[in-house]
Design an enzyme around this catalytic site. Structure first.
Site, PDB file in Angstrom:
ATOM      1  N   ASP A  10       0.814  -1.220   0.000  1.00 38.38           N
ATOM      2  CA  ASP A  10       0.000   0.000   0.000  1.00 38.38           C
ATOM      3  C   ASP A  10       0.842   1.263   0.000  1.00 38.38           C
ATOM      4  OD1 ASP A  10       0.680  -0.831   2.714  1.00 38.38           O
ATOM      5  OD2 ASP A  10      -0.474   0.930   3.357  1.00 38.38           O
ATOM      6  N   ASP A  53       3.195  -7.604   0.733  1.00 40.27           N
ATOM      7  CA  ASP A  53       3.435  -7.000   2.041  1.00 40.27           C
ATOM      8  C   ASP A  53       2.357  -7.462   3.021  1.00 40.27           C
ATOM      9  OD1 ASP A  53       4.887  -5.174   3.739  1.00 40.27           O
ATOM     10  OD2 ASP A  53       3.089  -3.928   3.685  1.00 40.27           O
ATOM     11  N   MET A  55       1.509  -5.947   6.107  1.00 38.45           N
ATOM     12  CA  MET A  55       0.775  -4.850   6.734  1.00 38.45           C
ATOM     13  C   MET A  55       0.162  -3.947   5.672  1.00 38.45           C
ATOM     14  SD  MET A  55       1.020  -5.549   9.858  1.00 38.45           S
ATOM     15  CE  MET A  55       0.345  -4.034  10.544  1.00 38.45           C
ATOM     16  N   ASP A 327      -7.471 -62.254 -35.584  1.00 37.48           N
ATOM     17  CA  ASP A 327      -8.884 -61.940 -35.474  1.00 37.48           C
ATOM     18  C   ASP A 327      -9.583 -63.079 -34.733  1.00 37.48           C
ATOM     19  OD1 ASP A 327     -11.079 -59.992 -37.012  1.00 37.48           O
ATOM     20  OD2 ASP A 327     -11.847 -61.973 -36.496  1.00 37.48           O
ATOM     21  N   ILE A 328     -10.359 -62.740 -33.686  1.00 38.08           N
ATOM     22  CA  ILE A 328     -11.096 -63.767 -32.950  1.00 38.08           C
ATOM     23  C   ILE A 328     -12.295 -64.212 -33.791  1.00 38.08           C
ATOM     24  CG2 ILE A 328     -12.402 -64.274 -30.839  1.00 38.08           C
ATOM     25  CD1 ILE A 328     -10.687 -62.224 -29.393  1.00 38.08           C
ATOM     26  N   ASN A 335     -20.882 -61.910 -28.462  1.00 39.22           N
ATOM     27  CA  ASN A 335     -21.569 -60.723 -27.946  1.00 39.22           C
ATOM     28  C   ASN A 335     -23.080 -60.879 -28.024  1.00 39.22           C
ATOM     29  OD1 ASN A 335     -19.497 -59.046 -27.038  1.00 39.22           O
ATOM     30  ND2 ASN A 335     -19.171 -58.104 -29.037  1.00 39.22           N
ATOM     31  N   ASP A 344     -16.283 -58.699 -23.417  1.00 41.51           N
ATOM     32  CA  ASP A 344     -15.122 -58.008 -22.861  1.00 41.51           C
ATOM     33  C   ASP A 344     -14.235 -58.969 -22.079  1.00 41.51           C
ATOM     34  OD1 ASP A 344     -15.999 -55.680 -23.969  1.00 41.51           O
ATOM     35  OD2 ASP A 344     -16.758 -54.806 -22.101  1.00 41.51           O
ATOM     36  N   GLU A 370     -12.154 -56.868 -32.160  1.00 38.03           N
ATOM     37  CA  GLU A 370     -11.601 -58.185 -31.827  1.00 38.03           C
ATOM     38  C   GLU A 370     -10.330 -58.485 -32.601  1.00 38.03           C
ATOM     39  OE1 GLU A 370     -14.788 -59.027 -35.009  1.00 38.03           O
ATOM     40  OE2 GLU A 370     -14.385 -57.548 -33.452  1.00 38.03           O
TER      41      GLU A 370
END
Length: 454
Positions: A10, A53, A55, A327-328, A335, A344, A370
């Site tokens: 200040d 500051d 104060m 590839d599955i 699914n 999953d 997959e």
């Protein structure tokens, strides 16, 4: 090293004096003459350091500091409180309010620049981590940081060769932290490398060079960001400045005030935990960026970058690179019959089998849905064929036991195998040949391995 510094006082002559000193050292200076204005400038301008500051009429420096540290937009900005020479209570209250450091009036230029540069170095690291954390949050891969973190329950290593001083430090901190005293620097260094939240050093140690220990800690990647407090004699100003230049976070003048020591330790440990939180979130975001969340395998993005580099080396005369595209079979039927949760489970179980049936040097990835890819560096087509057949037999010969299904599921895979084919080959062409081989395997009845060398 430059920075933007907000000076808050200040009394205008005080502001102008600090502004002149800092500008002469090529810092950019912002000014505020009351607490509310300081809060507004801090939020809008984002300074690197705030010199505040204590104060001031109206909102004093302590309340301003509390508000700065309570606001997520400004809590990361280091605050240096400027106090009177006998402002012990202000220092303690400031530490509780979140202040990072202190300067006493009249301000010593060397101490000012040493502390500013030390905090700027820290803030540069924090800013980089915060930016990366924010990017991770926008991508949804990491969660936001906790507002404030505890500064208690830390493990403190005290490098102290004076038995009486060591006992004093232990007595002052043992109620809130775990203290390990090391009288030999090598043992202290080993202890902080293992795991520590803070290092306390007696800068005036007679049996070892405490500042050399500080330098070793700061030069070691594992301990570079560990908070360090150095205890110095009031008359040894040169050693105090050198400690700050080497990267000590804080200095305490002997005789050490127990309350101030406790408050400063809590502040530094809280800062460390915030830094660790950001760094761990960054590590997590980097891991998530290259990892498939369902299977834990590397994802397509990571696979593509690695494969491109491997194929380029092979094209320049390096060892061949083989690729398996897996590839599955009839995964949609799984699914549709049992639900996506079971699907999953099958993907997770297959990922485990894939990872355990290829070699340590091979890169197993989820390509999408997959489909999976295994990149095999330094591998000829015949060797890749052997591994592909081993994987196919393992999957077909051991039904999958998954949750919510009474009987084990019979699962088979179709595998296409390709290998790099000369200087003009590309990663895309290599995967296309493997993909064509997968289609041939499916057309031929599935549960088979097809090679495509051309």
């Amino acid at each position: 090293m430059t920075a933007r510094i907000l000076v808050v006082d200040d009394v205008e002559p005080n502001v102008r004096l600090l502004e002149a000193k800092l500008t002469a050292e090529y810092f950019e200076v912002l000014a505020a003459f009351d607490g509310m204005t300081a809060l507004d400038i801090a939020a809008s301008e984002g300074p690197d350091i705030i010199l505040l500051d204590v104060m001031m009429p109206g909102m004093d420096g302590l309340e301003t500091c509390r508000r700065l540290k309570a606001d997520p937009a400004t809590r990361h900005i280091p605050v240096i409180l400027v106090t009177a020479l006998d402002g012990r209570r202000d220092r303690l209250s400031g530490l509780e309010a979140g202040a990072d450091d202190f300067l006493s009036k009249p301000i010593d230029d060397i101490a000012l620049f040493a502390r500013v540069k030390s905090l700027v170095r820290m803030k540069l690291v924090i800013d980089e981590l915060r930016q990366r954390e924010a990017s991770g949050r926008r991508m949804g891969v990491i969660e936001g940081a906790a507002a404030r973190m505890s500064g208690s329950g830390g493990l403190i290593i005290a490098a102290e060769d004076h038995e009486g001083q060591a006992e004093l430090i232990k007595d002052q901190l043992k109620g809130e932290h775990r203290i390990v005293v090391e009288s030999h620097p090598d043992q202290a260094l080993l202890s902080v490398r293992r795991r520590a939240d803070l290092l306390f050093v007696n800068a005036a140690s007679t049996n070892f060079d405490a500042l050399r220990l500080v330098a070793q800690v700061r030069s070691d990647e594992a301990t570079r960001h560990l908070p360090i407090i150095a205890a110095v004699e009031a008359s040894d100003r040169q050693r105090m400045v050198k400690a700050l230049e080497l990267g000590v976070n804080d200095v305490l003048v002997r005789p050490i005030d127990p309350e101030e020591l406790s408050a400063r330790v809590r502040t530094l440990i809280r800062q460390k935990r915030y830094y660790d939180f950001l760094r761990n979130n960054l590590d997590q975001s980097l891991e998530l960026a290259v990892t498939d969340p369902l299977t834990g395998l590397h994802n397509r993005r990571y696979m593509s970058s690695q494969l491109t580099a491997m194929v380029r080396r092979a094209a320049q005369g390096g060892e061949p690179v083989s690729a398996l595209l897996v590839d599955i079979d009839h995964f949609k039927r799984i699914n549709d019959t049992f639900g996506h949760a079971v699907g999953d489970d099958v993907l997770r179980e297959f990922a485990i089998r894939l990872a355990t049936n290829v070699r340590a040097i091979d890169l197993a990835c989820r390509y999408g849905g997959e489909e999976f890819v295994v990149i095999m560096p330094d591998t000829k087509l015949a060797d890749a064929h052997v591994i592909a057949e081993r994987l196919r037999r393992h999957v077909a010969g051991s039904p999958f036991k998954v949750s919510d299904v009474d009987d084990a599921l019979s699962v088979t895979i179709s595998v296409g195998v390709s290998v790099t084919s000369g200087p003009a080959d590309t990663a895309q062409a290599l995967l296309k040949r493997a993909d064509d081989a997968v289609y041939e395997a499916k057309a031929g009845g599935r549960n088979m391995v097809i090679l495509n060398a051309a």
